[in-house]
Write an enzyme that holds these catalytic residues in place. Structure first.
Site, PDB file in Angstrom:
ATOM      1  N   ARG A 187       0.832  -1.205   0.000  1.00 58.29           N
ATOM      2  CA  ARG A 187       0.000   0.000   0.000  1.00 58.29           C
ATOM      3  C   ARG A 187       0.862   1.248   0.000  1.00 58.29           C
ATOM      4  NH1 ARG A 187      -3.968   0.474   4.484  1.00 58.29           N
ATOM      5  NH2 ARG A 187      -4.806   2.182   3.222  1.00 58.29           N
ATOM      6  N   CYS A 246      -0.310   6.889   8.546  1.00 51.70           N
ATOM      7  CA  CYS A 246      -0.654   5.587   7.952  1.00 51.70           C
ATOM      8  C   CYS A 246      -1.771   5.866   6.956  1.00 51.70           C
ATOM      9  CB  CYS A 246      -1.060   4.592   9.043  1.00 51.70           C
ATOM     10  SG  CYS A 246      -2.343   5.221  10.160  1.00 51.70           S
TER      11      CYS A 246
END
Length: 284
Positions: A187, A246
């Protein structure tokens, strides 16, 4: 045990002992949650939890309202979270223990938020729900917390927090800021993005997948191991310039907890994270 360990992790055996001490006011937060199935955590709580635990819902208790531009799990206002803590019966002397069944990723968010609010008496159950069960901890299924609401006064510590204007202003200036992205490497690279509409990462960020903080047993690695790993990652970068992010400001708290446990105090959270960053086309 070093002083900073006292405010990071607690073992299942230590928690069992703590709950037996009548002179200790302990607030246990069950933070179990599933991003894929938001009701699953509360259902798990109702099926069985640590005695006296209160369910802390990521979406409603540990996050504020979404605007579409402020990320998937924006922080609540300090006033809103203070109201939640009062509802949970938090007092100045209350020891808070947070746990989940996901390696601490949701419990770490609660841990960080309490410290942000100026309540440092908070730890995460190392190994979480599995560790509690493995050591034979008592499990109850009734929603039976009998805590009395409080009128506790807390002063938020906004130095723990970094907002998007700071991140944008200091992008690429490593003297002031080094972003550390806690998402999985794929990701981070912009591959297999399932949660956010756009893949990728904030320019200048380096990657430290939060799962790397855990050992094979599901608990946190020893403090010295974590210290060595973060030192290798950051090199000569001062801890005070480290800003954790994040996807939505949840797993970033896991890296913050790991660094604090390792004695590397003073890094900060960018709570909006990639989900806030990528909401504005002008930043991409």
């Amino acid at each position: 045990m070093n002083a900073h360990h006292h405010h990071t992790l607690i073992s299942a055996a230590e928690l069992a002992d703590l709950l037996k001490q009548a002179d200790h006011d302990v607030l246990v937060l069950d933070c179990r949650f599933s991003l894929a199935a938001p009701e699953a955590g509360q259902q798990a709580y109702l099926q069985g939890h640590v005695p006296g635990a209160i369910y802390a819902n990521l979406d409603t208790d540990l996050s504020g309202p979404k605007t579409g531009l402020n990320g998937r799990h924006p922080l609540p206002t300090p006033e809103a979270f203070l109201a939640t803590l009062r509802r949970w019966g938090l007092q100045d002397h209350t020891e808070v223990i947070a746990y989940d069944d996901a390696g601490g990723m949701f419990a770490a968010r609660a841990w960080w938020m309490l410290r942000w609010m100026g309540h440092p008496l908070v730890r995460v159950l190392d190994g979480g729900w599995a560790a509690w069960q493995a050591q034979g901890g008592e499990v109850i299924s009734t929603d039976a917390s009998s805590r009395t609401p409080s009128n506790v006064q807390l002063t938020p510590h906004d130095e723990h927090l970094t907002r998007i204007d700071f991140v944008q202003t200091n992008l690429g200036n490593r003297d002031v800021m080094q972003l550390v992205d806690a998402r999985a490497p794929d990701r981070f690279r912009g591959e297999n993005e399932t949660l956010d509409p756009v893949g990728g990462h904030i320019p200048g960020a380096i990657n430290r997948f939060f799962q790397l903080n855990l050992g094979a047993d599901g608990g946190f690695k020893p403090a010295q191991v974590l210290r060595d790993e973060f030192t290798a990652l950051l090199g000569s970068q001062p801890v005070g310039t480290v800003v954790h992010q994040c996807g939505s400001g949840v797993t970033a708290c896991h890296n913050l907890l790991a660094m604090t446990h390792a004695g590397l105090e003073g890094s900060r959270l960018y709570a909006g994270s990639w989900s806030e960053w990528c909401a504005d086309q002008g930043r991409l």
